[in-house]
Design an enzyme around this catalytic site. Sequence first.
Site, PDB file in Angstrom:
ATOM      1  N   HIS A 190       0.837  -1.206   0.000  1.00  0.00           N
ATOM      2  CA  HIS A 190       0.000   0.000   0.000  1.00  0.00           C
ATOM      3  C   HIS A 190       0.871   1.255   0.000  1.00  0.00           C
ATOM      4  CE1 HIS A 190      -4.063  -1.246   0.009  1.00  0.00           C
ATOM      5  NE2 HIS A 190      -4.048  -1.874   1.174  1.00  0.00           N
ATOM      6  N   ARG A 295      -8.808  -8.252 -12.035  1.00  0.00           N
ATOM      7  CA  ARG A 295      -8.744  -9.357 -11.075  1.00  0.00           C
ATOM      8  C   ARG A 295     -10.129  -9.562 -10.444  1.00  0.00           C
ATOM      9  NH1 ARG A 295      -4.182  -6.073 -10.063  1.00  0.00           N
ATOM     10  NH2 ARG A 295      -2.171  -7.083 -10.487  1.00  0.00           N
ATOM     11  N   ARG A 331     -10.098 -11.721 -15.721  1.00  0.00           N
ATOM     12  CA  ARG A 331      -9.638 -13.049 -15.315  1.00  0.00           C
ATOM     13  C   ARG A 331     -10.712 -13.719 -14.465  1.00  0.00           C
ATOM     14  NH1 ARG A 331      -4.146 -13.196 -12.035  1.00  0.00           N
ATOM     15  NH2 ARG A 331      -5.442 -12.341 -10.369  1.00  0.00           N
ATOM     16  N   GLU A 430       1.244 -18.887 -17.087  1.00  0.00           N
ATOM     17  CA  GLU A 430       2.003 -18.688 -15.853  1.00  0.00           C
ATOM     18  C   GLU A 430       2.628 -19.982 -15.347  1.00  0.00           C
ATOM     19  OE1 GLU A 430      -0.838 -17.062 -13.049  1.00  0.00           O
ATOM     20  OE2 GLU A 430      -2.459 -18.193 -13.984  1.00  0.00           O
ATOM     21  N   ASN A 453       4.896 -12.903 -12.849  1.00  0.00           N
ATOM     22  CA  ASN A 453       5.179 -13.074 -11.419  1.00  0.00           C
ATOM     23  C   ASN A 453       5.157 -14.552 -11.051  1.00  0.00           C
ATOM     24  OD1 ASN A 453       5.042 -10.329 -11.575  1.00  0.00           O
ATOM     25  ND2 ASN A 453       3.287 -10.088 -10.253  1.00  0.00           N
ATOM     26  N   ASP A 454       4.100 -15.257 -11.465  1.00  0.00           N
ATOM     27  CA  ASP A 454       4.007 -16.688 -11.171  1.00  0.00           C
ATOM     28  C   ASP A 454       4.892 -17.511 -12.089  1.00  0.00           C
ATOM     29  OD1 ASP A 454       2.433 -16.898  -8.927  1.00  0.00           O
ATOM     30  OD2 ASP A 454       0.555 -16.815 -10.035  1.00  0.00           O
ATOM     31  N   ARG A 464       8.793 -15.676  -4.486  1.00  0.00           N
ATOM     32  CA  ARG A 464       9.398 -14.359  -4.681  1.00  0.00           C
ATOM     33  C   ARG A 464       9.326 -13.479  -3.443  1.00  0.00           C
ATOM     34  NH1 ARG A 464       4.564 -14.195  -7.444  1.00  0.00           N
ATOM     35  NH2 ARG A 464       3.121 -12.511  -6.932  1.00  0.00           N
ATOM     36  N   CYS A 501       0.731  -9.315 -18.175  1.00  0.00           N
ATOM     37  CA  CYS A 501       0.138  -8.528 -17.098  1.00  0.00           C
ATOM     38  C   CYS A 501       0.934  -8.622 -15.805  1.00  0.00           C
ATOM     39  CB  CYS A 501      -1.304  -8.969 -16.849  1.00  0.00           C
ATOM     40  SG  CYS A 501      -1.480 -10.720 -16.457  1.00  0.00           S
TER      41      CYS A 501
END
Length: 574
Positions: A190, A295, A331, A430, A453-454, A464, A501
């Site tokens: 955040h 998302r 998604r 992914e 990321n994945d 990660r 993404c």
Amino acid sequence: MSMQLKGIGASNGVAINKSYLLVQPKFDITDAIVDNPTVEIKRFHKALEDSATQLTKIKAIATNKLGADKAEVFEAHIQIVNDPEIIQEVERTINETKVNAAFAIRFVFDKYFEMFKNMTDTYFKERAADVKDVKRRVLSNILNVALPNIVGINEEVIIIAHDLTPSETALLDKKYVKGFITEIGGRTSHAAIMARTMEIPAILGLEDILNKVKNDQVVALNGLTGEVEIEPKNPEEWKKLITLFEKEKQELKKYINVPSITVDGHKVHLGANIGKPSDVDAIIAHGAEGIGLYRSEFLYMDNDHWPTEDEQYDGYKAVLEKMTDKLVVIRTLDIGGDKKLSYFQFPHEDNPFLGYRAIRFCLDNKEIFKTQLRALGRASVFGKLGIMFPMIATIDEFKEAKSFAESTFAELRKEGKKVSDDIQLGMMTEIPSSAVLAKQFGKYADFFSIGTNDLNQYTFACDRMSQKVAYLYQPNNPSLLSLVKFTIDGGHLNKRWIGMCGEMAGDILSIPILLGLGLDEFSMSATSIPKARMIVNNLSFKECQLLANKTLELDTMAEVTNLVSNFLKQKKLI
């Protein structure tokens, strides 16, 4: 004596000012037994009331400073304060063990903090900060210990802290706070998100910084590179960087509402990632050419029941209408693993992150899946819709999901409901198996969206968010770039478009490579778009192709980073 350090550049910008150490208060909490639990419970409820009042005021300040969408985090904090499950657990702890209210509050909130902290999904892992923030506020009220007075800062400073909570970040005044540095956190926290929204330079994850700098020392920081210098040797050089950055920021405005086209005429799309309908205004303001990732799990996570077809329909319709003719890729439910629901109990698994989740869960719970697909089908007539299925590992999985979606849409039409004839059905790439088999997947999927990321985690077998193996999070490693190339080439053989993404899509050291590999769509956070478009619009596609081919022949990410950095420096783009 000058000292140079490096952390995670989380919000672009340059600053040089006096330091302001933001030290959190220490709460003196014992496990003392009480004679009258009822009194303690009343004290607990009073602390909750005071906390809710304070958060309402902070939300109003944040709405004024950041806008309603970014201030929603404080509504989430108010919901935590009023969460019946947490309240009942604190009350039960006080009644059953006779401990004092402060001890019970810390015990219960710490339990929820650990639950979120141990999730692997970056977004939900960072939500642990919300629980910690609310815990600190409730404890401060029950123990009458003042929290740091950020509002009282009345001179230009750079804040140094162990962490900045969402409520603290919202109280920052850009007039005086010229930057901040924290010991923990990442680009998806955040603090980082709000810093980028407020355009305050920020560096996170700089371990032990509170022990390396004193109050009122001069500190310089570069929020892009992550560089920090305590008592800088050449202050004037830092001031020149500030001037250059401000000049660049003004120049970037001209890239907000223009196409994304290289100097030799190659066009790509720069889209944005969102979590809620309220995010749309910000991405439009920054020039997004579409939404590469919506998302949908937030509709489920922010609820106390399975969201109904109408509830979902309203959320999807609102986004599609605002984006008019721009493609919106939604998604389907990506739940399970680290993403839990208060109203559904997932079966115990030794390794849930590789288990019963995402498309695997949906295909095993067809009624839940159908509710979402019906809502998506009905909303499709209000814009340009793409639907993608997460965590696809095999051809059979994708074919089953696609067939179920198409039969659901056919069912809607039989009921007399309108469904667009132009819904694109694609998939997340992914998992390495789907990247390697992209040519075959391209026979069935309308598009691919690479979730780096994945993909990085599954390629290198690393979490990660684990500090011990953080060195393995290497998006520009030639092995991962090769999987990206497999996906792009395989999709293009079937005339499919390929998007990305993950965080990599907005990384300026990755953009030239991805451009050269032939990526069609880059989806990123809203504030990253103007800079990314400036990079794209000042590069040659042919030169990027040569660069990308060179990176695939290298051995390490360090070599790739060095090659791309020199390339961009020659172009005077960094």
